[in-house]
Scaffold this active site. Structure first.
Site, mmCIF file in Angstrom:
data_model
loop_
_atom_site.group_PDB
_atom_site.id
_atom_site.type_symbol
_atom_site.label_atom_id
_atom_site.label_comp_id
_atom_site.label_asym_id
_atom_site.label_seq_id
_atom_site.Cartn_x
_atom_site.Cartn_y
_atom_site.Cartn_z
ATOM 1 N N ARG A 18 0.834 -1.216 0.000
ATOM 2 C CA ARG A 18 0.000 0.000 0.000
ATOM 3 C C ARG A 18 0.866 1.263 0.000
ATOM 4 N NH1 ARG A 18 -5.250 0.034 2.227
ATOM 5 N NH2 ARG A 18 -4.855 1.880 3.467
ATOM 6 N N ARG A 45 9.742 6.747 -2.481
ATOM 7 C CA ARG A 45 10.014 7.773 -3.499
ATOM 8 C C ARG A 45 11.453 8.287 -3.415
ATOM 9 N NH1 ARG A 45 4.882 10.432 -1.846
ATOM 10 N NH2 ARG A 45 3.232 9.301 -2.957
ATOM 11 N N ARG A 92 -8.490 -6.588 14.575
ATOM 12 C CA ARG A 92 -7.839 -5.676 15.503
ATOM 13 C C ARG A 92 -8.846 -4.580 15.826
ATOM 14 N NH1 ARG A 92 -3.598 -7.485 17.966
ATOM 15 N NH2 ARG A 92 -2.490 -5.488 18.065
ATOM 16 N N ARG A 96 0.244 5.775 16.741
ATOM 17 C CA ARG A 96 0.304 7.133 16.180
ATOM 18 C C ARG A 96 -0.519 8.087 17.036
ATOM 19 N NH1 ARG A 96 -3.435 6.382 10.642
ATOM 20 N NH2 ARG A 96 -5.256 5.521 11.694
ATOM 21 N N GLU A 140 -3.320 6.443 19.616
ATOM 22 C CA GLU A 140 -4.047 5.290 19.083
ATOM 23 C C GLU A 140 -3.326 3.996 19.467
ATOM 24 O OE1 GLU A 140 -5.452 6.347 15.105
ATOM 25 O OE2 GLU A 140 -5.162 4.259 14.559
ATOM 26 N N TYR A 197 -10.119 -5.330 4.090
ATOM 27 C CA TYR A 197 -9.797 -3.937 4.351
ATOM 28 C C TYR A 197 -10.128 -3.142 3.093
ATOM 29 C CZ TYR A 197 -7.752 0.339 5.780
ATOM 30 O OH TYR A 197 -7.610 1.669 6.115
ATOM 31 N N ASP A 238 -10.788 0.752 1.485
ATOM 32 C CA ASP A 238 -10.825 2.201 1.644
ATOM 33 C C ASP A 238 -12.225 2.697 1.267
ATOM 34 O OD1 ASP A 238 -8.318 2.934 2.638
ATOM 35 O OD2 ASP A 238 -7.386 2.672 0.673
HETATM 36 P P1 FAD Z 1 -18.782 0.526 8.402
HETATM 37 O O1 FAD Z 1 -18.387 1.943 8.277
HETATM 38 O O2 FAD Z 1 -18.117 -0.305 9.438
HETATM 39 O O3 FAD Z 1 -20.361 0.450 8.603
HETATM 40 C C1 FAD Z 1 -21.030 -0.739 8.997
HETATM 41 C C2 FAD Z 1 -22.187 -0.329 9.909
HETATM 42 O O4 FAD Z 1 -23.005 -1.486 10.159
HETATM 43 C C3 FAD Z 1 -21.742 0.182 11.274
HETATM 44 O O5 FAD Z 1 -22.218 1.495 11.482
HETATM 45 C C4 FAD Z 1 -22.354 -0.813 12.268
HETATM 46 O O6 FAD Z 1 -22.836 -0.173 13.444
HETATM 47 C C5 FAD Z 1 -23.517 -1.383 11.469
HETATM 48 N N1 FAD Z 1 -23.923 -2.734 11.909
HETATM 49 C C6 FAD Z 1 -23.138 -3.821 12.019
HETATM 50 N N2 FAD Z 1 -23.853 -4.884 12.433
HETATM 51 C C7 FAD Z 1 -25.126 -4.444 12.601
HETATM 52 C C8 FAD Z 1 -26.340 -5.079 13.013
HETATM 53 N N3 FAD Z 1 -26.400 -6.389 13.336
HETATM 54 N N4 FAD Z 1 -27.479 -4.339 13.096
HETATM 55 C C9 FAD Z 1 -27.441 -2.991 12.772
HETATM 56 N N5 FAD Z 1 -26.319 -2.361 12.375
HETATM 57 C C10 FAD Z 1 -25.187 -3.076 12.276
HETATM 58 N N6 FAD Z 1 -10.594 4.704 4.261
HETATM 59 C C11 FAD Z 1 -10.145 5.702 3.453
HETATM 60 O O7 FAD Z 1 -10.508 5.750 2.263
HETATM 61 N N7 FAD Z 1 -9.303 6.675 3.941
HETATM 62 C C12 FAD Z 1 -8.869 6.687 5.233
HETATM 63 O O8 FAD Z 1 -8.106 7.584 5.635
HETATM 64 C C13 FAD Z 1 -9.310 5.638 6.093
HETATM 65 N N8 FAD Z 1 -8.918 5.611 7.380
HETATM 66 C C14 FAD Z 1 -9.325 4.594 8.173
HETATM 67 C C15 FAD Z 1 -8.882 4.580 9.500
HETATM 68 C C16 FAD Z 1 -9.255 3.553 10.336
HETATM 69 C C17 FAD Z 1 -8.780 3.550 11.759
HETATM 70 C C18 FAD Z 1 -10.079 2.494 9.835
HETATM 71 C C19 FAD Z 1 -10.450 1.341 10.716
HETATM 72 C C20 FAD Z 1 -10.557 2.524 8.551
HETATM 73 C C21 FAD Z 1 -10.187 3.562 7.682
HETATM 74 N N9 FAD Z 1 -10.660 3.647 6.376
HETATM 75 C C22 FAD Z 1 -10.199 4.641 5.556
HETATM 76 C C23 FAD Z 1 -11.627 2.650 5.847
HETATM 77 C C24 FAD Z 1 -13.122 3.108 6.050
HETATM 78 O O9 FAD Z 1 -13.385 3.231 7.426
HETATM 79 C C25 FAD Z 1 -14.051 2.055 5.400
HETATM 80 O O10 FAD Z 1 -13.824 2.054 4.004
HETATM 81 C C26 FAD Z 1 -15.548 2.310 5.613
HETATM 82 O O11 FAD Z 1 -15.873 2.569 6.947
HETATM 83 C C27 FAD Z 1 -16.342 1.092 5.163
HETATM 84 O O12 FAD Z 1 -17.721 1.366 5.241
HETATM 85 P P2 FAD Z 1 -18.796 0.219 5.507
HETATM 86 O O13 FAD Z 1 -20.128 0.853 5.334
HETATM 87 O O14 FAD Z 1 -18.488 -0.978 4.685
HETATM 88 O O15 FAD Z 1 -18.543 -0.232 7.012
HETATM 89 N N1 UDP Z 2 3.286 0.873 8.412
HETATM 90 C C1 UDP Z 2 4.448 0.870 9.149
HETATM 91 N N2 UDP Z 2 4.939 2.053 9.602
HETATM 92 C C2 UDP Z 2 4.319 3.239 9.390
HETATM 93 C C3 UDP Z 2 3.127 3.239 8.642
HETATM 94 C C4 UDP Z 2 2.639 2.033 8.167
HETATM 95 O O1 UDP Z 2 5.011 -0.173 9.402
HETATM 96 O O2 UDP Z 2 4.827 4.280 9.859
HETATM 97 C C5 UDP Z 2 2.772 -0.448 7.919
HETATM 98 C C6 UDP Z 2 1.694 -1.004 8.841
HETATM 99 O O3 UDP Z 2 1.827 -2.413 8.898
HETATM 100 C C7 UDP Z 2 0.408 -0.625 8.134
HETATM 101 C C8 UDP Z 2 0.830 -0.730 6.667
HETATM 102 O O4 UDP Z 2 2.206 -0.292 6.628
HETATM 103 O O5 UDP Z 2 -0.654 -1.487 8.435
HETATM 104 C C9 UDP Z 2 0.018 0.095 5.701
HETATM 105 O O6 UDP Z 2 0.093 1.458 6.087
HETATM 106 P P1 UDP Z 2 -1.150 2.423 5.993
HETATM 107 O O7 UDP Z 2 -0.729 3.777 6.384
HETATM 108 O O8 UDP Z 2 -1.801 2.200 4.683
HETATM 109 O O9 UDP Z 2 -2.035 1.848 7.186
HETATM 110 P P2 UDP Z 2 -3.598 1.845 7.489
HETATM 111 O O10 UDP Z 2 -4.277 2.823 6.545
HETATM 112 O O11 UDP Z 2 -3.926 0.426 7.238
HETATM 113 O O12 UDP Z 2 -3.689 2.251 8.917
#
Ligand code: FAD
Ligand code: UDP
Length: 372
Positions: A172, A176, A247, A277, A300, A348, A350
């Site tokens: 991912r 550079r 996780r 972070r 976090e 996973y 986005d």
């Molecule tokens: P979710 O957002 O998880 O929605 C699912 C919903 O279903 C939840 O609200 C839950 O409450 C509900 N649900 C589950 N079971 C039930 C049930 N039985 N009854 C009623 N409701 C229920 N993506 C990016 O593009 N850029 C980012 O910078 C980025 N950062 C992230 C950082 C973190 C820490 C994480 C974990 C993810 C990140 N993502 C990011 C990914 C992004 O969060 C997901 O792409 C997105 O949330 C997926 O949407 P979803 O609707 O599939 O799932």
């Molecule tokens: N990663 C790392 N060091 C960093 C940032 C990322 O080792 O400073 C690794 C880590 O395993 C992470 C992966 O690279 O899960 C992908 O990074 P990204 O920033 O895409 O993480 P995410 O969006 O999954 O939190």
């Protein structure tokens, strides 16, 4: 009229609901949480007034023009470039690894060509087909940079030895040999000016969509002609074949006057630092930064998710992949249910990919309806 049930008001559920409603179907969207937008939910922090990304920082980035136009039609996006920093052994570096990082780390002033040769000599060329995260890292940047930036962070983030993780996780990230410190490589990047929840509210605002919050799918009594399920796949089947592992994250809040760390995201790859972070949310919205005297930041911490924790990252180790295959067979045979999203497909994803998949799932369903 056909009535469809959608479980989850995150991007998956909201986009499918809107697409079906636009085609005249009546849709009920339920979410067990008290808000829409799932894990992308944003809200004003009570004490400081700053817009916070409650379940971790979210930056929208994509190459998919249709998806970019789609989100822009539901809210204004402010251009935002994610520039991540890392504190390693008491010094601050630029991420993703770029010419600045290399020159800072090795205390050099190399040109791009010199740095390419330098890293070539460090990288493990004998690893032809890297299978694990560790092999990919060593082939990518060599020992010093791998152990400084990737090994500790990854152990903390995933709770396992990087030798047991797939190489795809590291793929991912770019490497550079210039001073470009944009964390992402996509054509479009931004943050919605009113937050993600306002954006999802707009997607759900349609007279054929009913949204019920604080409502679990399992509590519904009515029968629906079709269900789109974006909750955890194994939870739909009551975990009867076992639990898929995730996780989860714990956030430790810091509130103080002024600026805490001077940037939105500071990674802490050192193994002995317990968190991965710190994110400081007012830096995600520089256009409103001057309004706030205080700041709020979150340390976090990543750990294995228990049954009652919020599932964040699917781990997808071999045992999970084997279990996933069994659940996928069940899912395929489940009549009138489509499993979607990050949790429903145990991947996973986005935000942009989530939206793309949701649009495709809704369109496939509509095509089937026409055939029937
Ligand atoms: P979710 O957002 O998880 O929605 C699912 C919903 O279903 C939840 O609200 C839950 O409450 C509900 N649900 C589950 N079971 C039930 C049930 N039985 N009854 C009623 N409701 C229920 N993506 C990016 O593009 N850029 C980012 O910078 C980025 N950062 C992230 C950082 C973190 C820490 C994480 C974990 C993810 C990140 N993502 C990011 C990914 C992004 O969060 C997901 O792409 C997105 O949330 C997926 O949407 P979803 O609707 O599939 O799932
Ligand atoms: N990663 C790392 N060091 C960093 C940032 C990322 O080792 O400073 C690794 C880590 O395993 C992470 C992966 O690279 O899960 C992908 O990074 P990204 O920033 O895409 O993480 P995410 O969006 O999954 O939190």
């Amino acid at each position: 009229m056909k009535r469809i049930c959608i479980v989850g008001a995150g991007f998956s559920g909201a986009v499918i609901a809107r697409e079906l409603a636009e085609h005249g179907l009546k849709v009920l969207v339920v979410d067990q949480r008290p808000h829409v937008a799932g894990n992308c939910h944003t809200e004003r922090h009570e004490q400081t007034g700053i817009m916070v990304h409650k379940y971790g920082p979210h930056i929208f980035h994509t190459n998919d023009t249709e998806v970019w136009n789609y989100v822009n039609s539901h809210g204004d996006f402010i251009p935002y470039i994610n520039r991540v920093k890392a504190t390693v052994r008491g010094r601050v570096y630029s991420l993703p690894i770029n010419l600045h990082t290399i020159n800072q780390f090795f205390n050099t002033a190399m040109s791009p060509k010199e740095a390419i040769d330098f890293i070539k000599r460090k990288a493990h060329a004998e690893i032809e087909n890297p299978k694990s995260f560790k092999e990919q890292g060593l082939k990518f940047v060599g020992d010093e940079l791998y152990y400084a930036f990737f090994d500790g962070y990854t152990r903390k983030q995933w709770g396992v030895d990087p030798a047991d993780l797939p190489a795809s996780i590291l793929k991912r990230l770019p490497l550079r040999f210039n001073y470009d410190d944009n964390y992402f490589i996509h054509k479009y990047q931004g943050i919605p000016s009113n937050g993600y929840s306002a954006l999802v509210d707009s997607i759900l605002c349609h007279d054929k969509i009913e949204v019920r919050l604080n409502c679990k799918f399992e509590e519904l009594k009515e029968v629906y002609e079709h269900t789109f399920y974006s909750g955890p796949l194994d939870s739909y089947f009551k975990h009867d074949l076992g639990r898929l592992s995730y996780r989860t994250l714990d956030f430790e809040e810091i509130v103080e006057e002024g600026d805490f760390q001077g940037t939105a995201v500071m990674n802490y790859p050192d193994r002995h630092v317990p968190f991965t972070r710190i994110t400081e949310h007012k830096h995600f919205a520089p256009w409103e930064m001057q309004q706030f005297r205080h700041t709020v930041a979150f340390r976090e911490y990543s750990r294995a998710a228990d049954a009652c924790d919020i599932p964040y990252y699917p781990i997808r180790l071999l045992k999970d992949k084997n279990l996933l295959k069994l659940y996928e067979v069940r899912a395929k045979n489940e009549p009138n249910v489509t499993f979607v999203g990050r949790l429903g497909t145990y991947q996973y994803l986005d935000m942009d990919v989530t939206i793309r998949r949701a649009l495709d799932a809704a369109r496939d369903f509509l095509k089937e309806q026409v055939k029937i």
